[in-house]
Design a protein around this motif. Sequence first.
Motif, PDB file in Angstrom:
ATOM      1  N   ILE A 131      48.718  37.259  31.000  1.00  0.00           N
ATOM      2  CA  ILE A 131      47.491  37.867  30.489  1.00  0.00           C
ATOM      3  C   ILE A 131      46.997  38.918  31.477  1.00  0.00           C
ATOM      4  N   ALA A 132      46.608  40.093  30.954  1.00  0.00           N
ATOM      5  CA  ALA A 132      45.947  41.099  31.799  1.00  0.00           C
ATOM      6  C   ALA A 132      44.511  41.241  31.303  1.00  0.00           C
ATOM      7  N   LEU A 133      43.581  41.128  32.240  1.00  0.00           N
ATOM      8  CA  LEU A 133      42.156  41.071  31.904  1.00  0.00           C
ATOM      9  C   LEU A 133      41.476  42.417  32.089  1.00  0.00           C
ATOM     10  N   SER A 134      40.374  42.601  31.361  1.00  0.00           N
ATOM     11  CA  SER A 134      39.539  43.773  31.590  1.00  0.00           C
ATOM     12  C   SER A 134      38.364  43.367  32.475  1.00  0.00           C
ATOM     13  N   GLY A 135      37.674  44.352  32.973  1.00  0.00           N
ATOM     14  CA  GLY A 135      36.498  44.108  33.806  1.00  0.00           C
ATOM     15  C   GLY A 135      35.248  44.405  33.026  1.00  0.00           C
ATOM     16  N   GLY A 136      34.198  44.822  33.729  1.00  0.00           N
ATOM     17  CA  GLY A 136      32.963  45.161  33.045  1.00  0.00           C
ATOM     18  C   GLY A 136      32.136  43.934  32.693  1.00  0.00           C
ATOM     19  N   SER A 137      31.113  44.153  31.875  1.00  0.00           N
ATOM     20  CA  SER A 137      30.157  43.080  31.551  1.00  0.00           C
ATOM     21  C   SER A 137      30.490  42.331  30.261  1.00  0.00           C
ATOM     22  N   THR A 138      31.070  43.032  29.283  1.00  0.00           N
ATOM     23  CA  THR A 138      31.270  42.395  27.969  1.00  0.00           C
ATOM     24  C   THR A 138      32.050  41.094  28.022  1.00  0.00           C
ATOM     25  N   PRO A 139      33.152  41.034  28.768  1.00  0.00           N
ATOM     26  CA  PRO A 139      33.968  39.797  28.714  1.00  0.00           C
ATOM     27  C   PRO A 139      33.397  38.628  29.513  1.00  0.00           C
ATOM     28  N   GLN A 140      32.298  38.830  30.247  1.00  0.00           N
ATOM     29  CA  GLN A 140      31.873  37.764  31.154  1.00  0.00           C
ATOM     30  C   GLN A 140      31.564  36.440  30.456  1.00  0.00           C
ATOM     31  N   PRO A 141      30.843  36.430  29.326  1.00  0.00           N
ATOM     32  CA  PRO A 141      30.642  35.124  28.660  1.00  0.00           C
ATOM     33  C   PRO A 141      31.953  34.517  28.140  1.00  0.00           C
ATOM     34  N   LEU A 142      32.909  35.376  27.810  1.00  0.00           N
ATOM     35  CA  LEU A 142      34.221  34.884  27.374  1.00  0.00           C
ATOM     36  C   LEU A 142      34.926  34.198  28.533  1.00  0.00           C
ATOM     37  N   TYR A 143      34.849  34.816  29.706  1.00  0.00           N
ATOM     38  CA  TYR A 143      35.502  34.222  30.887  1.00  0.00           C
ATOM     39  C   TYR A 143      34.852  32.882  31.238  1.00  0.00           C
ATOM     40  N   ASP A 165      31.307  45.100  42.712  1.00  0.00           N
ATOM     41  CA  ASP A 165      31.956  45.825  41.608  1.00  0.00           C
ATOM     42  C   ASP A 165      33.366  45.313  41.306  1.00  0.00           C
ATOM     43  N   SER A 166      33.867  44.381  42.119  1.00  0.00           N
ATOM     44  CA  SER A 166      35.263  43.942  41.952  1.00  0.00           C
ATOM     45  C   SER A 166      35.448  43.158  40.649  1.00  0.00           C
ATOM     46  N   ASN A 167      36.384  43.600  39.825  1.00  0.00           N
ATOM     47  CA  ASN A 167      36.684  42.854  38.588  1.00  0.00           C
ATOM     48  C   ASN A 167      37.303  41.496  38.914  1.00  0.00           C
ATOM     49  N   TYR A 168      38.166  41.497  39.936  1.00  0.00           N
ATOM     50  CA  TYR A 168      38.759  40.216  40.350  1.00  0.00           C
ATOM     51  C   TYR A 168      37.660  39.276  40.866  1.00  0.00           C
ATOM     52  N   GLY A 169      36.777  39.821  41.706  1.00  0.00           N
ATOM     53  CA  GLY A 169      35.698  38.996  42.273  1.00  0.00           C
ATOM     54  C   GLY A 169      34.815  38.416  41.177  1.00  0.00           C
ATOM     55  N   MET A 170      34.518  39.232  40.156  1.00  0.00           N
ATOM     56  CA  MET A 170      33.695  38.774  39.017  1.00  0.00           C
ATOM     57  C   MET A 170      34.411  37.646  38.274  1.00  0.00           C
ATOM     58  N   THR A 171      35.706  37.860  37.989  1.00  0.00           N
ATOM     59  CA  THR A 171      36.469  36.865  37.222  1.00  0.00           C
ATOM     60  C   THR A 171      36.613  35.560  38.013  1.00  0.00           C
ATOM     61  N   LYS A 172      36.790  35.725  39.309  1.00  0.00           N
ATOM     62  CA  LYS A 172      36.924  34.532  40.183  1.00  0.00           C
ATOM     63  C   LYS A 172      35.626  33.735  40.138  1.00  0.00           C
ATOM     64  N   ARG A 173      34.496  34.388  40.276  1.00  0.00           N
ATOM     65  CA  ARG A 173      33.201  33.682  40.306  1.00  0.00           C
ATOM     66  C   ARG A 173      32.926  32.977  38.981  1.00  0.00           C
ATOM     67  N   ASP A 178      42.871  46.680  35.147  1.00  0.00           N
ATOM     68  CA  ASP A 178      42.336  47.715  36.025  1.00  0.00           C
ATOM     69  C   ASP A 178      41.411  47.083  37.059  1.00  0.00           C
ATOM     70  N   GLU A 179      41.168  47.861  38.114  1.00  0.00           N
ATOM     71  CA  GLU A 179      40.343  47.337  39.211  1.00  0.00           C
ATOM     72  C   GLU A 179      39.661  48.509  39.921  1.00  0.00           C
ATOM     73  N   ARG A 180      38.430  48.278  40.291  1.00  0.00           N
ATOM     74  CA  ARG A 180      37.751  49.259  41.126  1.00  0.00           C
ATOM     75  C   ARG A 180      38.355  49.157  42.520  1.00  0.00           C
ATOM     76  N   TYR A 181      38.385  50.301  43.258  1.00  0.00           N
ATOM     77  CA  TYR A 181      39.079  50.256  44.542  1.00  0.00           C
ATOM     78  C   TYR A 181      38.122  49.797  45.641  1.00  0.00           C
ATOM     79  N   VAL A 182      37.779  48.497  45.539  1.00  0.00           N
ATOM     80  CA  VAL A 182      36.840  47.884  46.486  1.00  0.00           C
ATOM     81  C   VAL A 182      37.402  46.521  46.891  1.00  0.00           C
ATOM     82  N   PRO A 183      36.912  45.922  47.980  1.00  0.00           N
ATOM     83  CA  PRO A 183      37.400  44.586  48.353  1.00  0.00           C
ATOM     84  C   PRO A 183      36.973  43.548  47.322  1.00  0.00           C
ATOM     85  N   PRO A 184      37.675  42.421  47.244  1.00  0.00           N
ATOM     86  CA  PRO A 184      37.308  41.371  46.278  1.00  0.00           C
ATOM     87  C   PRO A 184      35.866  40.890  46.440  1.00  0.00           C
TER      88      PRO A 184
END
Length: 242
Positions: free
Chosen positions: A38-50, A79-87, A69-75
């Motif tokens: 699975i490849a995930l998107s970032g942003g706000s819309t998917p957060q309740p789904l996650y 703004d990190s999509n990975y950091g958001m999904t992890k949390r 995709d990912e913003r070029y920032v640390p986890p």
Amino acid sequence: MTHKVLIYPDRQALVSAAFDLMVARIRTAVDERQRCTIALSGGSTPQPLYAALAQADLPWDRIGIYWGDERYVPPSHPDSNYGMTKRIWLDSCPIPAANIHPMPTNFADPQQAAAEYDRQILADFGLEAGSIPAFDLILLGMGDDGHTASLFPHTAALSVRDRLVTVGEKDGQPRITFTYPLIDRARSTIFLISGASKQTALGEIFAPTGDADTYPARGIQPQGELLWLLDADAGKDLAIAS
Ligand SMILES: O=C(O)[C@H](O)[C@@H](O)[C@H](O)[C@H](O)COP(=O)(O)O
């Protein structure tokens, strides 16, 4: 293959439908191929789904999580999509750490990070350079400007066809993004789009003629299943046959 537009009365119904669809596609992939990528998107819309997926009873040891995709920032960056999904999801879910594949953002040169993720994906799929792996499921969002993943209007990333991953750009800031060829190879691609602010871009994307350079989500043309999941605020004025 199947290209469908499904419009739901509100965001809660949209997220619930997306959850059911993702769970079904995950179970099918594991039943048929003993694994699901699975490849995930970032942003706000998917957060309740996650948040809902974090509670799902799924064969997590068989599921590989990537990011489209990912913003070029640390986890650790907000703004990190990975950091958001992890949390929101991964920290509350029994998925093995080895199954989680964040986009690297620690190289001085974002081009090196894109090349490294390209290499990782090929290795994970057991493919040679030049091949295009088929993700089982790619989840995409869409910006008000019609961008998707980090394929932004009138940027160089839109023309990259010889790689799986490249460097996108938003307002001069680098991002790492799947390219069109990799996205289009997926077995199932699901757009999850909510809110009236998306109406204009959606109208341009579903118009009989249009310009994918200006509205990059129009350039997503997968061979596999393509589902546009919209809430009524986003899709109510769309004159389209489903
Ligand atoms: O990194 C990102 O921001 C996303 O992957 C991006 O493509 C997102 O899906 C759209 O910008 C929609 O974002 P919203 O869901 O916040 O409207």
